[in-house]
Enzyme design. Structure first.
Site, PDB file in Angstrom:
ATOM      1  N   LYS A   1       0.869  -1.191   0.000  1.00 14.48           N
ATOM      2  CA  LYS A   1       0.000   0.000   0.000  1.00 14.48           C
ATOM      3  C   LYS A   1       0.899   1.233   0.000  1.00 14.48           C
ATOM      4  CE  LYS A   1      -4.311  -1.587   1.653  1.00 14.48           C
ATOM      5  NZ  LYS A   1      -4.455  -1.979   3.055  1.00 14.48           N
TER       6      LYS A   1
ATOM      7  N   HIS B   1       1.917   6.869   3.022  1.00 13.60           N
ATOM      8  CA  HIS B   1       1.260   8.171   2.903  1.00 13.60           C
ATOM      9  C   HIS B   1       1.781   9.196   3.906  1.00 13.60           C
ATOM     10  CE1 HIS B   1      -1.249   7.278   6.325  1.00 13.60           C
ATOM     11  NE2 HIS B   1      -1.647   6.148   5.772  1.00 13.60           N
TER      12      HIS B   1
ATOM     13  N   HIS C   1       2.098   8.261   7.530  1.00 19.62           N
ATOM     14  CA  HIS C   1       3.264   7.449   7.885  1.00 19.62           C
ATOM     15  C   HIS C   1       4.515   8.318   7.978  1.00 19.62           C
ATOM     16  CE1 HIS C   1       0.783   4.044   6.048  1.00 19.62           C
ATOM     17  NE2 HIS C   1       0.869   3.794   7.340  1.00 19.62           N
TER      18      HIS C   1
HETATM   19  N1  ARG Z   1       0.387  -0.305   9.866  1.00 21.39           N
HETATM   20  C1  ARG Z   1      -0.496   0.483  10.659  1.00 21.39           C
HETATM   21  C2  ARG Z   1      -1.158   1.581   9.828  1.00 21.39           C
HETATM   22  O1  ARG Z   1      -0.658   1.925   8.784  1.00 21.39           O
HETATM   23  C3  ARG Z   1       0.200   1.139  11.813  1.00 21.39           C
HETATM   24  C4  ARG Z   1       0.827   0.176  12.786  1.00 21.39           C
HETATM   25  C5  ARG Z   1       0.865   0.754  14.140  1.00 21.39           C
HETATM   26  N2  ARG Z   1       1.584  -0.018  15.110  1.00 21.39           N
HETATM   27  C6  ARG Z   1       1.097  -0.988  15.842  1.00 21.39           C
HETATM   28  N3  ARG Z   1       1.893  -1.584  16.705  1.00 21.39           N
HETATM   29  N4  ARG Z   1      -0.159  -1.362  15.774  1.00 21.39           N
HETATM   30  O2  ARG Z   1      -2.177   2.093  10.224  1.00 21.39           O
END
Ligand code: ARG
Length: 563
Positions: A124, A127, A130
């Site tokens: 994905k 963005h 992030h």
């Molecule tokens: N990959 C997730 C997102 O893009 C964020 C991960 C956050 N970290 C976690 N330990 N849950 O929304």
């Protein structure tokens, strides 16, 4: 020398209060007329049964003033004025001596802090949210290391879940290998979107996707190989951004890493009688804490996001034995983390209290909308490219003969983006507005970087200069304000770490640049008769450059020598 400690020491020998308590009471007055440190006498007034004004007056007569210019009582306060000459000497020499280490400390005692940041989703787009997580996490990571902790930077990649089964199935049906090599994330996104469109017409596809995820969970060779390939291809793209930003991680253990570590978690929750059945799913009830249940196993027996986060938290504790474990993730996930931390606590892990969610706001654009998925991909690349291009335009306009224009534009452009992210408290939404963020005279990255480059050019013009330095000559208001600001660096970093708020250091860098400009706009350096004063000012400018460099470095921004 730490003057605050000295103030506390002097007070300690004339009042009955522990030194720590005295130190905690000492304030920094809002302006220099009220001294450099102030001690409020209200607290003593209760114990001594005397008016605070009277206590302040009595203390003034008793206190040892050596090392201070003077100590005065003003109403209920006892105000300390440090001896400017020795304060300036101590501060400037310390900065020049310590160089890149100025501002650091050993307060962390080598203890470990896990900092999780960035954590984009495989296949994905990466963005702008992030990117926000990335720059906050990177700053905290560096600041903890700088204060003697051992930071562990973790990129908790979103690389697990039923969507990866769907992606495998889509890959087998529709992938264009050439496009995949050329633009991996776009191609993966394309086939993923196609999967959803096709599944609407042909629901059997959903089952196929689930089947592939099941195979992946069970370690099937083909599924695992494809999943690995998707991860590698995506990481290759993400790494471009990380390289550009100078961001590093110690671990890329993403959600998939915990696939074989969840059984233990489920068993533990069962043994501790925390699991309840609800519509076929296994959940931990959290109604006593005003939260919805935390789902651990879905009705089909599959684990979910929260299950993996529980496994990840335990793994981090066992593997790193952290003192603190930080999660830099957007504020919309606040409830998720509250639930996960609560479940850990209910399972008897007292260290659950050391897990902290560091949230942040949304990103908006002044002149563009952030709507379609595809728009987001272009947006991040655009964001960094546009920043570079716009700075290059300005350079071509203002300083066309500058060497290494591209390199300067890169550092200043990216610096401006990072600065915009880290300028305000992180929970606030951010509005990107090119004009504002690239301006050279607002509270911006270019403003601070320009102050540095300007200071460097003064030093270059003067060249090497040696001789007796008389720091007591730095006696103007502007000089002393600048020196006081420089002295305050470590306190600002500590406060940023205490609040997990990098913006404190960003704002501090603005303060230094402002104080420097004020000084430089009202005092000359190069054409001075008085050599002693000239050298003192040169040293002050050297110290200023060092502090700007160190503070920008902590937030992930590089300085440029010329711009
Ligand atoms: N990959 C997730 C997102 O893009 C964020 C991960 C956050 N970290 C976690 N330990 N849950 O929304």
């Amino acid at each position: 020398m730490d003057y605050k400690k000295l103030v506390a020491e002097r007070l300690g020998s004339v009042i009955e209060l522990e030194k720590d308590k005295i130190e905690a009471l000492i304030e920094i007055p809002p302006n220099g007329d009220m001294g450099d440190y102030a001690f409020p006498c209200f607290q003593l007034s209760k114990v001594l049964r005397k008016a605070p004004n009277m206590i302040a007056a009595e203390l003034k007569d008793k206190i040892n003033v050596e090392g201070f210019e003077k100590v005065e009582n003003l109403g209920p306060y006892l105000n300390f004025f440090v001896d400017k000459g020795s304060f300036s000497k101590n501060t400037i020499e310390k900065i020049i001596d310590l160089g890149n280490n100025y501002g650091s400390s050993n307060i962390g005692n080598g203890e470990t802090v896990c900092v999780e940041y960035s954590s984009p989703n495989i296949a994905k787009p990466f963005h702008v949210g992030h990117l926000f997580s990335t720059v906050i996490g990177n700053a905290l990571y560096k600041m903890f290391n700088f204060q003697g902790y051992k930071s562990v930077g973790i990129n908790h990649l979103g690389d697990w879940g039923t969507q990866f089964g769907k992606l495998i199935s889509a890959y087998k049906r529709w992938v264009d290998e050439e496009a995949l090599e050329r633009e991996p994330i776009n191609e993966l996104l394309r086939i993923y979107v196609k999967f959803h469109d096709e599944a609407e017409k042909n629901p059997a596809l959903e089952d196929e996707g689930r089947m592939w995820f099941k195979k992946l969970e069970d370690g099937d060779q083909e599924a695992t190989a494809l999943w690995k390939r998707f991860t590698e291809l995506s990481l290759k793209e993400f790494n471009k951004v990380y390289d550009e930003l100078g961001v590093k991680f110690d671990s890329y253990a993403g959600e998939g890493f915990y696939n074989d570590k969840m059984d233990v978690v489920i068993k533990e929750l069962q043994e501790k009688k925390l699991l309840t059945e609800s519509n076929g799913a296994q959940v931990v009830m959290l109604e006593d804490y005003n939260m919805p249940p935390c789902i651990i196993l879905k009705s089909d027996g599959a684990t979910i996001y929260a299950t993996r986060d529980l496994a990840a938290a335990m793994y981090r504790k066992n593997n790193y034995n952290f003192k603190k474990s930080i999660y830099v993730v957007g504020s919309p996930q606040a409830l998720h983390f509250k639930q996960v931390f609560k479940v850990l606590e209910l399972a008897g892990h007292e260290w659950a209290k050391d897990c902290v969610h560091v949230g942040f706001g949304l990103i908006k654009f002044a002149d563009r909308k952030l709507s379609t998925r595809k728009g987001e991909v272009i947006l991040l690349e655009d964001l960094l490219r546009e920043a570079r291009e716009k700075v290059l335009e300005t350079i071509n306009e203002k300083n066309p003969s500058l060497e290494n224009k591209e390199e300067v534009a890169e550092k200043v452009g990216i610096g401006a983006v990072i600065f915009t992210y880290l300028k305000n408290s992180r929970e606030k939404d951010i509005v990107f507005d090119w004009k504002e963020m690239l301006s050279f005279d607002g509270e911006t990255g270019p403003y601070v970087q320009y102050a540095y480059a300007r200071a460097k050019s003064i030093l270059r013009k003067i060249g090497e200069i040696q001789g007796e330095v008389d720091y007591s000559k730095l006696s103007s208001k502007e000089e002393f304000e600048l020196i006081k600001t420089l002295e305050n660096f470590n306190k600002n970093i500590l406060s940023a770490l205490d609040k997990l708020e990098p913006s404190i250091v960003t704002r501090y860098s603005i303060d230094v640049a402002k104080a420097f400009n004020k000084f430089y706009n009202s005092h000359s350096v190069s054409n001075l008769e008085d050599e002693g004063l000239k050298i003192a000012r040169v040293r002050l400018i050297e110290a200023t450059c060092q502090v700007i460099k160190n503070s920008l470095d902590l937030i992930g921004i590089q300085v440029v020598e010329k711009m």
